[in-house]
Design a protein around this motif. Structure first.
Motif, short mmCIF file in Angstrom:
data_model
loop_
_atom_site.label_atom_id
_atom_site.label_comp_id
_atom_site.label_asym_id
_atom_site.label_seq_id
_atom_site.Cartn_x
_atom_site.Cartn_y
_atom_site.Cartn_z
N LEU A 44 45.56 42.12 48.81
CA LEU A 44 44.96 42.61 47.55
C LEU A 44 44.66 43.81 47.20
O LEU A 44 44.69 44.14 46.28
CB LEU A 44 43.67 41.62 47.62
N TYR A 45 44.06 44.55 48.31
CA TYR A 45 44.00 45.79 48.35
C TYR A 45 44.81 46.77 47.82
O TYR A 45 44.84 47.54 46.88
CB TYR A 45 43.39 46.16 49.53
N VAL A 46 45.94 46.43 48.31
CA VAL A 46 47.40 47.23 48.01
C VAL A 46 47.64 46.95 46.76
O VAL A 46 48.20 47.67 45.91
CB VAL A 46 48.18 47.03 48.91
N GLU A 47 47.46 45.81 46.30
CA GLU A 47 47.91 45.36 44.71
C GLU A 47 47.02 46.26 43.89
O GLU A 47 47.29 46.58 42.76
CB GLU A 47 47.71 43.71 44.79
N GLU A 48 45.91 46.24 44.29
CA GLU A 48 44.76 46.97 43.42
C GLU A 48 44.96 48.42 43.31
O GLU A 48 44.80 49.08 42.31
CB GLU A 48 43.48 46.60 43.65
#
Length: 68
Positions: A44-48
């Motif tokens: 989720l962090y890398v997507e954001e």
């Protein structure tokens, strides 16, 4: 992408999991659960933040003198 996971036993039981490249953390009752939760949090962090540069951390140990 390959990331690092650091797992620490939690005082209340289970494990706390940390990814030093992104700073994401999670927890789980077992190592497998903590890693799965950390994987999800990191994804989720890398997507954001897709443009963030992730360097490989240097993982080592150090020792403190024993106190009597």
């Amino acid at each position: 992408m390959l990331f690092t996971a650091v797992l620490l036993p939690a005082p209340e039981g289970g494990f706390t999991a940390l990814n030093p490249e992104t700073g994401t953390t999670s927890q789980g009752e077992t190592v497998e659960e903590a890693l799965a939760n950390l994987r999800e949090a990191t994804e989720l962090y890398v997507e954001e933040f897709p443009s963030a540069a992730f360097g490989r951390p240097l993982v080592t140990t150090f020792e403190l003198p024993a106190h009597a």
